[in-house]
Design an enzyme around this catalytic site. Structure first.
Site, PDB file in Angstrom:
ATOM      1  N   HIS A  57       4.246  11.240  -2.955  1.00 55.96           N
ATOM      2  CA  HIS A  57       4.753   9.929  -2.531  1.00 55.96           C
ATOM      3  C   HIS A  57       4.335   8.866  -3.554  1.00 55.96           C
ATOM      4  CE1 HIS A  57       5.771   6.556   0.074  1.00 55.96           C
ATOM      5  NE2 HIS A  57       4.534   6.123   0.018  1.00 55.96           N
ATOM      6  N   ASP A 117      -4.447   2.484   6.908  1.00 56.25           N
ATOM      7  CA  ASP A 117      -3.406   3.366   6.396  1.00 56.25           C
ATOM      8  C   ASP A 117      -3.737   3.734   4.947  1.00 56.25           C
ATOM      9  OD1 ASP A 117      -1.115   4.876   6.550  1.00 56.25           O
ATOM     10  OD2 ASP A 117       0.193   3.254   5.883  1.00 56.25           O
ATOM     11  N   ASP A 171       4.869   4.620  10.265  1.00 54.28           N
ATOM     12  CA  ASP A 171       4.478   3.331   9.675  1.00 54.28           C
ATOM     13  C   ASP A 171       5.751   2.626   9.201  1.00 54.28           C
ATOM     14  OD1 ASP A 171       3.186   1.244   8.388  1.00 54.28           O
ATOM     15  OD2 ASP A 171       2.777   2.420   6.582  1.00 54.28           O
ATOM     16  N   GLU A 223       8.026   5.638   7.771  1.00 62.38           N
ATOM     17  CA  GLU A 223       7.126   6.470   6.968  1.00 62.38           C
ATOM     18  C   GLU A 223       6.541   7.533   7.881  1.00 62.38           C
ATOM     19  OE1 GLU A 223       4.242   4.047   4.874  1.00 62.38           O
ATOM     20  OE2 GLU A 223       5.669   3.621   3.252  1.00 62.38           O
ATOM     21  N   GLN A 270       8.285  -6.122   1.409  1.00 60.25           N
ATOM     22  CA  GLN A 270       7.145  -5.524   0.698  1.00 60.25           C
ATOM     23  C   GLN A 270       7.217  -5.819  -0.791  1.00 60.25           C
ATOM     24  OE1 GLN A 270       6.983  -1.287   1.363  1.00 60.25           O
ATOM     25  NE2 GLN A 270       4.969  -1.041   0.450  1.00 60.25           N
ATOM     26  N   GLU A 330      12.150   7.034  -0.770  1.00 56.52           N
ATOM     27  CA  GLU A 330      12.146   8.185  -1.686  1.00 56.52           C
ATOM     28  C   GLU A 330      13.407   9.026  -1.564  1.00 56.52           C
ATOM     29  OE1 GLU A 330       8.403  10.566  -1.948  1.00 56.52           O
ATOM     30  OE2 GLU A 330       7.781   9.178  -0.386  1.00 56.52           O
ATOM     31  N   THR A 373       3.921  -0.155  14.378  1.00 57.62           N
ATOM     32  CA  THR A 373       3.527   1.192  13.977  1.00 57.62           C
ATOM     33  C   THR A 373       3.584   2.040  15.250  1.00 57.62           C
ATOM     34  OG1 THR A 373       2.011   0.280  12.332  1.00 57.62           O
ATOM     35  CG2 THR A 373       1.722   2.606  12.907  1.00 57.62           C
ATOM     36  N   ARG A 398      11.019  -2.770   3.243  1.00 57.19           N
ATOM     37  CA  ARG A 398      10.861  -2.618   1.788  1.00 57.19           C
ATOM     38  C   ARG A 398      11.168  -3.895   1.009  1.00 57.19           C
ATOM     39  NH1 ARG A 398       7.583   1.579   2.008  1.00 57.19           N
ATOM     40  NH2 ARG A 398       8.563   3.462   2.844  1.00 57.19           N
ATOM     41  N   LYS A 429       4.515  -4.465   6.829  1.00 59.80           N
ATOM     42  CA  LYS A 429       3.967  -3.306   7.531  1.00 59.80           C
ATOM     43  C   LYS A 429       3.505  -3.610   8.949  1.00 59.80           C
ATOM     44  CE  LYS A 429       3.794  -0.229   4.093  1.00 59.80           C
ATOM     45  NZ  LYS A 429       4.287   1.138   4.214  1.00 59.80           N
ATOM     46  N   GLU A 482       3.872  10.005   8.916  1.00 56.51           N
ATOM     47  CA  GLU A 482       2.445  10.109   8.634  1.00 56.51           C
ATOM     48  C   GLU A 482       1.723  10.871   9.745  1.00 56.51           C
ATOM     49  OE1 GLU A 482       0.522   6.562   7.310  1.00 56.51           O
ATOM     50  OE2 GLU A 482       2.344   5.730   6.393  1.00 56.51           O
TER      51      GLU A 482
END
Ligand code: MN
Length: 464
Positions: free
Chosen positions: A166, A159, A265, A231, A272, A406, A289, A269, A285, A233
């Site tokens: 971002h 990834d 993904d 996420e 993380q 975000e 996925t 948080r 993560k 992607e």
């Protein structure tokens, strides 16, 4: 950069299919698209549980292996390619790797012949596969009667972090004065992900548990994630790999990509935040996925090429091994990407999913060719079926942010601003039973719109 696929007769916007739904201007899957997929034909008892290789067309799926092995693919020089691929697939236990791997290892010219041959049998006028000609043959099946599987079972997954928007927004949350680290504009940042937890669209995503530490707490605790995020992607599926120790030049990079899928993904948080230093993402993560069922080929995407990200003059030029050398004007791909959410309450009230964001893949700072070339630049061997994901696709506009981290951020020091759903429900992060739906399409005047289908996942409660 050498463009592997140019615009050709297979992109002709006037081409129609005898599968009527493929001629609907709103379909993701006109005859100009023809993405690969893998599916179970749940409706045919004798082939129940036998995975098949398919091509999506309108609201249907062409059973490529069955059509080819019956000799129903157009009679021309490419016949043997389709038959070889189908027979190769049917004679191997792991159909997905072997069938798509077989196609992937074809030289670009052979892959283009195969696309043209499949297009020919689906084109208006050639109705030899239709139910009326072969009653009960089920060579072209309604999509709602099949179960789509992972289109490939990647053996490796990487990834990246290729959106500067971002990287800058996320960086600003932790370093308001210095959001972008000094290496960002020089080196494509990425990490090795986990291939075993890549799951097919529609597979429930169990809320992970893990270590988190509140800002005001001394010690961490082990508990279900409370800041679960998606996420948005784009993933590149590797066609042919490279030998260990032998880099791939940027001029050859796109020869190594079979096509693109959507990737979610999923990200924890709070886990993380506590674990990511000093070695980067790990358990935040690798719990899941999701990838979409269809591999949209690089050839199908040829009409939608666009310039690479316009680097401001103040930014460094890419080092020579990452330089597109005058071909920046076609190094990007203009793919419109959207995230939609449906809560349990929205589904109960039969409301449509609500769109959370919309952006474009053309806003990525690094191109797919640069990511791939960088990955192999130290001699790392990419392999057929590997998945290289772009990193969260976020554009410059606030409503083009590709994750909740975000979208709900309102600036340094300010409280997070929740997203409001049509039911009045609010979301800072995902709740149990929320469904996230990624969608994507390409449009350009003079060409048929093509789409990627959907990448779906619903959050299941944590298990203790
Ligand atoms: Mn990511």
């Amino acid at each position: 950069m050498k463009m592997m696929y140019e615009i050709n007769d297979t992109h002709d916007p006037n081409l129609k299919s005898w599968v009527e739904s493929a001629n609907d201007p709103a379909t993701d899957f006109p005859i100009q698209n023809l993405p690969w997929c893998a599916f179970l034909d749940a409706g045919a008892s004798q082939s129940f549980s036998t995975p098949r290789l398919g091509v999506r067309i309108g609201d249907r799926v062409l059973d490529v292996s069955a059509a080819a092995s019956r000799g129903l693919i157009a009679r021309d020089d490419s016949d043997h390619l389709v038959l070889d691929a189908a027979q190769h697939m049917l004679s191997h236990a792991d159909y997905r790797f072997d069938s798509i791997a077989y196609i992937s290892r074809m030289q670009p010219g052979a892959a283009a012949q195969l696309r043209a041959a499949i297009q020919r049998v689906l084109a208006a006028g050639f109705e030899n596969l239709s139910e009326s000609k072969f009653p009960g043959s089920r060579l072209v099946l309604p999509a709602e009667e099949v179960e789509f599987l992972l289109p490939v079972q990647p053996s490796n997954y990487t990834d990246f972090y290729a959106s500067i928007h971002h990287a800058t927004r996320v960086g600003a949350m932790f370093r308001p004065d210095n959001p972008l680290l000094p290496n960002y504009k020089w080196v494509p940042i990425g990490y090795h992900g986990r291939a075993s937890s890549i799951i097919a669209s529609g597979t429930p995503v169990t809320r992970p548990s893990g270590q988190t530490r509140a800002d005001d707490a001394e010690a961490p605790r082990f508990a279900p994630c409370r800041m679960l995020d998606y996420e948005l992607e784009v993933g590149a599926v590797i066609a042919r790999g490279n030998e260990l120790g032998s880099p791939i030049s940027i001029a050859d990079a796109e020869d190594h990509i079979l096509g693109l899928t959507l990737v979610n993904d999923w990200s924890a948080r709070d886990l993380q935040k506590w674990e990511y230093q000093p070695l980067g993402p790990f358990l935040a993560k690798n719990f899941a996925t999701t990838i979409s069922p269809f591999i949209v080929t690089m050839e199908a995407l040829a009409p939608f090429r666009c310039p690479a990200y316009p680097r401001p003059d103040a930014d460094p030029r890419p080092l020579p091994y990452l330089s597109h050398a005058g071909d920046e004007h076609l190094a990007g791909i203009d793919i419109t990407l959207e995230v939609h959410l449906a809560s349990a309450e929205m589904r109960r009230r039969s409301m449509h999913p609500v769109r959370l964001s919309r952006g474009s893949f053309k806003s990525m700072y690094w191109t797919l060719a640069q990511l791939l070339t960088h990955h192999a630049s130290n001699g790392c061997n990419l392999q057929t079926g590997d998945l290289l994901a772009s990193g969260t696709v976020s554009g410059p506009a606030p409503d083009s942010a590709g994750c909740l981290l975000e979208l709900t951020w309102d600036g340094p020091g300010k409280p997070r601003k929740p997203v409001e759903l049509p039911t009045g429900e609010k979301r800072l992060f995902l709740e149990d039973a929320d469904e996230i739906i990624l969608r994507a399409h390409c449009e350009r005047d003079g060409f048929r719109r093509i789409g990627f289908g959907e990448c779906r996942g619903t959050i299941a409660p944590a298990k203790s």
